[in-house]
Motif scaffolding. Structure first.
Motif, PDB file in Angstrom:
ATOM      1  N   VAL A  98      -2.306   0.958  -4.825  1.00  0.00           N
ATOM      2  CA  VAL A  98      -1.789   0.065  -3.462  1.00  0.00           C
ATOM      3  C   VAL A  98      -2.633   0.650  -2.162  1.00  0.00           C
ATOM      4  O   VAL A  98      -2.569   1.914  -2.114  1.00  0.00           O
ATOM      5  CB  VAL A  98      -0.317   0.232  -3.404  1.00  0.00           C
ATOM      6  N   ASP A 104       7.341  -8.975   0.301  1.00  0.00           N
ATOM      7  CA  ASP A 104       7.053  -8.329  -1.367  1.00  0.00           C
ATOM      8  C   ASP A 104       5.728  -8.423  -1.655  1.00  0.00           C
ATOM      9  O   ASP A 104       5.508  -8.752  -3.079  1.00  0.00           O
ATOM     10  CB  ASP A 104       8.166  -8.910  -2.016  1.00  0.00           C
ATOM     11  N   GLN A 105       4.709  -8.390  -0.929  1.00  0.00           N
ATOM     12  CA  GLN A 105       3.374  -8.330  -1.484  1.00  0.00           C
ATOM     13  C   GLN A 105       2.488  -6.974  -1.034  1.00  0.00           C
ATOM     14  O   GLN A 105       3.072  -6.345  -0.118  1.00  0.00           O
ATOM     15  CB  GLN A 105       2.757  -9.543  -0.913  1.00  0.00           C
ATOM     16  N   SER A 152       2.126  -9.839  -5.920  1.00  0.00           N
ATOM     17  CA  SER A 152       3.388  -9.420  -5.752  1.00  0.00           C
ATOM     18  C   SER A 152       3.994  -8.274  -6.196  1.00  0.00           C
ATOM     19  O   SER A 152       3.707  -7.774  -7.302  1.00  0.00           O
ATOM     20  CB  SER A 152       4.192 -10.733  -6.181  1.00  0.00           C
ATOM     21  N   ILE A 153       4.966  -7.616  -5.371  1.00  0.00           N
ATOM     22  CA  ILE A 153       5.494  -6.275  -5.709  1.00  0.00           C
ATOM     23  C   ILE A 153       7.128  -6.463  -6.065  1.00  0.00           C
ATOM     24  O   ILE A 153       7.687  -5.698  -5.949  1.00  0.00           O
ATOM     25  CB  ILE A 153       5.088  -5.071  -4.845  1.00  0.00           C
ATOM     26  N   VAL A 196       9.017  -4.580  -8.656  1.00  0.00           N
ATOM     27  CA  VAL A 196       9.007  -3.101  -8.586  1.00  0.00           C
ATOM     28  C   VAL A 196       9.757  -2.576  -7.362  1.00  0.00           C
ATOM     29  O   VAL A 196       9.323  -2.782  -6.229  1.00  0.00           O
ATOM     30  CB  VAL A 196       7.260  -2.507  -8.663  1.00  0.00           C
ATOM     31  N   VAL A 198       7.736   0.934  -3.576  1.00  0.00           N
ATOM     32  CA  VAL A 198       6.278   1.007  -3.921  1.00  0.00           C
ATOM     33  C   VAL A 198       5.831   1.445  -2.384  1.00  0.00           C
ATOM     34  O   VAL A 198       6.377   0.841  -1.302  1.00  0.00           O
ATOM     35  CB  VAL A 198       5.716  -0.470  -4.107  1.00  0.00           C
ATOM     36  N   LEU A 205      -0.037   0.904  -9.782  1.00  0.00           N
ATOM     37  CA  LEU A 205       1.028   0.042 -10.332  1.00  0.00           C
ATOM     38  C   LEU A 205       0.307  -0.492 -11.472  1.00  0.00           C
ATOM     39  O   LEU A 205      -1.171  -0.734 -11.591  1.00  0.00           O
ATOM     40  CB  LEU A 205       1.153  -1.250  -9.176  1.00  0.00           C
ATOM     41  N   VAL A 259      -0.757  -3.800 -13.061  1.00  0.00           N
ATOM     42  CA  VAL A 259      -0.700  -5.254 -12.720  1.00  0.00           C
ATOM     43  C   VAL A 259      -1.171  -6.358 -13.561  1.00  0.00           C
ATOM     44  O   VAL A 259      -1.972  -6.135 -14.447  1.00  0.00           O
ATOM     45  CB  VAL A 259      -1.784  -5.467 -11.348  1.00  0.00           C
ATOM     46  N   ALA A 300       3.038  -7.140  -9.902  1.00  0.00           N
ATOM     47  CA  ALA A 300       2.913  -5.622 -10.432  1.00  0.00           C
ATOM     48  C   ALA A 300       4.502  -5.698 -11.514  1.00  0.00           C
ATOM     49  O   ALA A 300       5.370  -6.105 -10.842  1.00  0.00           O
ATOM     50  CB  ALA A 300       3.363  -4.632  -9.201  1.00  0.00           C
ATOM     51  N   LYS A 329       5.557   1.195 -12.277  1.00  0.00           N
ATOM     52  CA  LYS A 329       4.661   2.136 -11.658  1.00  0.00           C
ATOM     53  C   LYS A 329       3.949   3.085 -12.736  1.00  0.00           C
ATOM     54  O   LYS A 329       4.513   3.035 -13.819  1.00  0.00           O
ATOM     55  CB  LYS A 329       5.421   2.990 -10.713  1.00  0.00           C
TER      56      LYS A 329
END
Length: 81
Positions: free
Chosen positions: A9, A16-17, A30-31, A34, A37, A43, A45, A50, A53
């Protein structure tokens, strides 16, 4: 074949990106799936999302393995070095 790859990251973004970095390539993903973060996390992917982790040591070992595989076939370089 589907392949989920570890990526670091580089920047957290709104909605949430996050911007990730993988071998010099940056991409927004997009996270949303998860929790908690942070910049510097690795992550897993898959298709722009994602999905988990990864321990930093395990991520670096996996990326090193990808780099070794790329050296086996120089005609088809993989950007994981």
């Amino acid at each position: 074949m589907c392949l989920a790859i570890p990526a670091r990251v580089a920047e957290l973004l709104d909605g949430d990106q996050a911007r990730i970095e993988l071998g010099g390539v940056h991409k927004v993903i997009s996270i949303a799936l998860v929790d908690e973060v942070a910049v510097g996390d690795y992550l897993i992917v898959h298709v722009g999302f994602a999905i988990g982790k990864l321990d930093p040591t395990e991520a670096e070992q996996t990326l090193a393995l990808f780099a070794q595989m790329a050296q086996l076939d120089p005609a088809n370089p993989v950007p994981y070095q």
